[in-house]
Design a protein around this motif. Structure first.
Motif, PDB file in Angstrom:
ATOM      1  N   VAL A   1     -30.393   2.947 -28.030  1.00 51.94           N
ATOM      2  CA  VAL A   1     -31.242   2.630 -26.881  1.00 51.94           C
ATOM      3  C   VAL A   1     -31.364   3.877 -26.033  1.00 51.94           C
ATOM      4  O   VAL A   1     -30.526   4.793 -26.090  1.00 51.94           O
ATOM      5  CB  VAL A   1     -30.686   1.466 -26.030  1.00 51.94           C
ATOM      6  N   VAL A   2     -32.412   3.937 -25.237  1.00 52.54           N
ATOM      7  CA  VAL A   2     -32.582   5.052 -24.305  1.00 52.54           C
ATOM      8  C   VAL A   2     -31.460   4.960 -23.276  1.00 52.54           C
ATOM      9  O   VAL A   2     -31.342   3.961 -22.568  1.00 52.54           O
ATOM     10  CB  VAL A   2     -33.950   4.996 -23.610  1.00 52.54           C
ATOM     11  N   PRO A   3     -30.595   5.972 -23.202  1.00 53.55           N
ATOM     12  CA  PRO A   3     -29.480   5.896 -22.247  1.00 53.55           C
ATOM     13  C   PRO A   3     -29.967   6.088 -20.820  1.00 53.55           C
ATOM     14  O   PRO A   3     -30.985   6.742 -20.575  1.00 53.55           O
ATOM     15  CB  PRO A   3     -28.578   7.058 -22.678  1.00 53.55           C
ATOM     16  N   LEU A   4     -29.218   5.518 -19.911  1.00 53.75           N
ATOM     17  CA  LEU A   4     -29.538   5.684 -18.495  1.00 53.75           C
ATOM     18  C   LEU A   4     -28.588   6.707 -17.887  1.00 53.75           C
ATOM     19  O   LEU A   4     -27.408   6.760 -18.222  1.00 53.75           O
ATOM     20  CB  LEU A   4     -29.382   4.345 -17.767  1.00 53.75           C
TER      21      LEU A   4
ATOM     22  N   GLN B   1     -15.627  -2.989 -28.101  1.00 58.86           N
ATOM     23  CA  GLN B   1     -15.035  -1.685 -28.387  1.00 58.86           C
ATOM     24  C   GLN B   1     -15.843  -0.973 -29.462  1.00 58.86           C
ATOM     25  O   GLN B   1     -16.228  -1.554 -30.472  1.00 58.86           O
ATOM     26  CB  GLN B   1     -13.589  -1.861 -28.859  1.00 58.86           C
ATOM     27  N   GLY B   2     -16.124   0.304 -29.242  1.00 61.43           N
ATOM     28  CA  GLY B   2     -16.903   1.085 -30.193  1.00 61.43           C
ATOM     29  C   GLY B   2     -18.403   0.955 -30.013  1.00 61.43           C
ATOM     30  O   GLY B   2     -19.174   1.521 -30.802  1.00 61.43           O
ATOM     31  N   ASN B   3     -18.842   0.232 -28.968  1.00 58.51           N
ATOM     32  CA  ASN B   3     -20.273   0.091 -28.732  1.00 58.51           C
ATOM     33  C   ASN B   3     -20.871   1.435 -28.336  1.00 58.51           C
ATOM     34  O   ASN B   3     -20.355   2.133 -27.469  1.00 58.51           O
ATOM     35  CB  ASN B   3     -20.520  -0.932 -27.621  1.00 58.51           C
ATOM     36  N   PHE B   4     -21.958   1.778 -28.978  1.00 58.43           N
ATOM     37  CA  PHE B   4     -22.650   3.056 -28.790  1.00 58.43           C
ATOM     38  C   PHE B   4     -21.744   4.246 -29.075  1.00 58.43           C
ATOM     39  O   PHE B   4     -21.772   5.261 -28.388  1.00 58.43           O
ATOM     40  CB  PHE B   4     -23.298   3.129 -27.405  1.00 58.43           C
ATOM     41  N   ARG B   5     -20.978   4.077 -30.145  1.00 64.29           N
ATOM     42  CA  ARG B   5     -20.198   5.162 -30.738  1.00 64.29           C
ATOM     43  C   ARG B   5     -20.325   5.046 -32.249  1.00 64.29           C
ATOM     44  O   ARG B   5     -20.387   3.939 -32.789  1.00 64.29           O
ATOM     45  CB  ARG B   5     -18.715   5.073 -30.347  1.00 64.29           C
ATOM     46  N   GLY B   6     -20.366   6.170 -32.924  1.00 60.00           N
ATOM     47  CA  GLY B   6     -20.449   6.094 -34.381  1.00 60.00           C
ATOM     48  C   GLY B   6     -20.362   7.458 -35.028  1.00 60.00           C
ATOM     49  O   GLY B   6     -20.622   8.486 -34.397  1.00 60.00           O
ATOM     50  N   ARG B   7     -19.952   7.452 -36.291  1.00 66.46           N
ATOM     51  CA  ARG B   7     -19.881   8.669 -37.101  1.00 66.46           C
ATOM     52  C   ARG B   7     -20.848   8.526 -38.270  1.00 66.46           C
ATOM     53  O   ARG B   7     -20.775   7.570 -39.042  1.00 66.46           O
ATOM     54  CB  ARG B   7     -18.456   8.890 -37.610  1.00 66.46           C
TER      55      ARG B   7
ATOM     56  N   LEU C   1     -26.595   2.060 -33.264  1.00 68.07           N
ATOM     57  CA  LEU C   1     -25.371   2.617 -32.698  1.00 68.07           C
ATOM     58  C   LEU C   1     -24.610   1.609 -31.848  1.00 68.07           C
ATOM     59  O   LEU C   1     -23.384   1.698 -31.725  1.00 68.07           O
ATOM     60  CB  LEU C   1     -25.712   3.861 -31.872  1.00 68.07           C
ATOM     61  N   GLY C   2     -25.329   0.672 -31.238  1.00 70.79           N
ATOM     62  CA  GLY C   2     -24.659  -0.285 -30.369  1.00 70.79           C
ATOM     63  C   GLY C   2     -25.535  -1.479 -30.051  1.00 70.79           C
ATOM     64  O   GLY C   2     -26.711  -1.537 -30.412  1.00 70.79           O
ATOM     65  N   ILE C   3     -24.943  -2.429 -29.356  1.00 68.85           N
ATOM     66  CA  ILE C   3     -25.627  -3.679 -28.986  1.00 68.85           C
ATOM     67  C   ILE C   3     -26.024  -3.630 -27.526  1.00 68.85           C
ATOM     68  O   ILE C   3     -25.181  -3.422 -26.646  1.00 68.85           O
ATOM     69  CB  ILE C   3     -24.706  -4.885 -29.236  1.00 68.85           C
ATOM     70  N   ASP C   4     -27.309  -3.828 -27.264  1.00 74.88           N
ATOM     71  CA  ASP C   4     -27.825  -3.838 -25.892  1.00 74.88           C
ATOM     72  C   ASP C   4     -29.203  -4.472 -25.929  1.00 74.88           C
ATOM     73  O   ASP C   4     -30.216  -3.794 -26.118  1.00 74.88           O
ATOM     74  CB  ASP C   4     -27.887  -2.412 -25.336  1.00 74.88           C
ATOM     75  N   ALA C   5     -29.255  -5.790 -25.770  1.00 71.88           N
ATOM     76  CA  ALA C   5     -30.511  -6.528 -25.916  1.00 71.88           C
ATOM     77  C   ALA C   5     -31.548  -6.134 -24.875  1.00 71.88           C
ATOM     78  O   ALA C   5     -32.755  -6.268 -25.110  1.00 71.88           O
ATOM     79  CB  ALA C   5     -30.236  -8.028 -25.841  1.00 71.88           C
TER      80      ALA C   5
END
Length: 302
Positions: free
Chosen positions: A186-189, A166-172, A118-122
């Motif tokens: 990723v596990v959201p905070l 833009q659009g990180n951790f967003r998706g359809r 869904l997104g980039i977060d190392a």
């Protein structure tokens, strides 16, 4: 009208106009709002200085900022419990519970394939989330569209600053023939609602904290079914019992931790998590179908 008094002003405001002939529902809402607002002013004996403070507060809340691009009016209704109250009033108690959209939804999220990240977060802990979209009888709904958005592992959404694309951790996503969905994230905070503006100042003056429990947002839709907007929360979050928008209900997932050596590791180099959640949609009613096809309320024209 002349000789307005404390005893006549409320009804005078209500009666000014065509008394609902043009827009009956608007007049119903307006009448009740005026009565309650006038009663509030009387009850607290509101002063001119306090009225001006209220005006200033609402003016500031309407300003667009980097933290909250659409302004704080939406946020304010969330913080006052109004948004969740509306959800509770209209929850049919059939299917998955509805919940707040929140002020940070962005339409036209990127189209993603089943299983995509869904997104980039190392730095975030990987979460593989899966489940199905079902009808009230437990049958799968194929080709249901799932619009997903969430904060990253630091509790930030992509539109709140330049640190994320833009659009990180967003998706359809679209469910398969068995109604299944699956994606990597990723596990959201949990995070503080934007609190540098007037809403944050109000929270501080009231001794309220600004924290939201960790959650992931979903919009789920399919032909002939009532669209669902909801949130799922993460068990163990310290603010599950005190979320500042009062929106934590029963949609809470348990995360299962896996080591990198686990057969479900999906090429992970560090521990990761999995969880499942099924969404249940209810069929659209004839009234809802008619309303969807009709023009929405337009109070500006006859």
């Amino acid at each position: 009208m002349q000789n307005i008094t404390l005893d006549t002003i409320t009804q005078a405001v209500i009666d000014h106009g065509d008394r609902g002939k043009s827009h009956p529902r608007l007049y119903e809402i307006y009448t009740s709002l005026v009565r309650h607002l006038h009663e509030f002013v009387r009850e607290v004996n509101l002063t001119e200085a306090e009225l001006q403070q209220g005006r200033d507060f609402l003016n500031q809340a309407s300003h667009h900022t980097q933290e909250i691009p659409i302004g704080e009016i939406h946020l304010l209704t969330d913080l006052l419990g109004i948004s969740e109250l509306v959800e509770l009033l209209h929850d049919t108690h059939r299917g998955t519970e509805g919940n707040l959209e929140g002020p940070l939804y962005v339409p036209n999220a990127p189209e993603r394939q089943m299983g995509d990240r869904l997104g980039i977060d190392a730095e975030g802990d990987t979460l593989f989330l899966s489940g199905r979209v079902l009808d009230l009888d437990g049958q799968p709904i194929a080709n249901a569209v799932m619009d997903v958005w969430q904060p990253n592992s630091k509790g930030a959404y992509d539109i709140q600053g330049p640190s994320q694309p833009q659009g990180n951790f967003r998706g359809r996503f679209t469910t398969d023939a068995s109604g299944k969905y699956t994606f990597e994230t990723v596990v959201p905070l949990g995070y503080k609602v934007p609190d540098s503006g007037p809403s944050g100042e109000l929270l501080r003056l009231l001794g309220r904290h600004p924290w939201r429990a960790a959650h992931i947002h979903f919009k789920v839709s399919a032909p002939k079914y009532t669209p669902l907007t909801s949130q799922i929360f993460i068990t163990g979050d310290p603010h599950l019992d005190s979320d500042t928008t009062f929106s934590v209900r029963s949609a809470i997932i348990q995360l299962q931790k896996h080591e990198a050596s686990d057969e479900k590791a999906h090429n992970q180099s560090k521990p990761f998590y999995t969880s499942e959640f099924d969404f249940v949609l209810r069929p659209i009613t004839p009234a809802e179908d008619h309303q969807a096809m009709a023009k929405q309320y337009d109070y500006t024209t006859k």
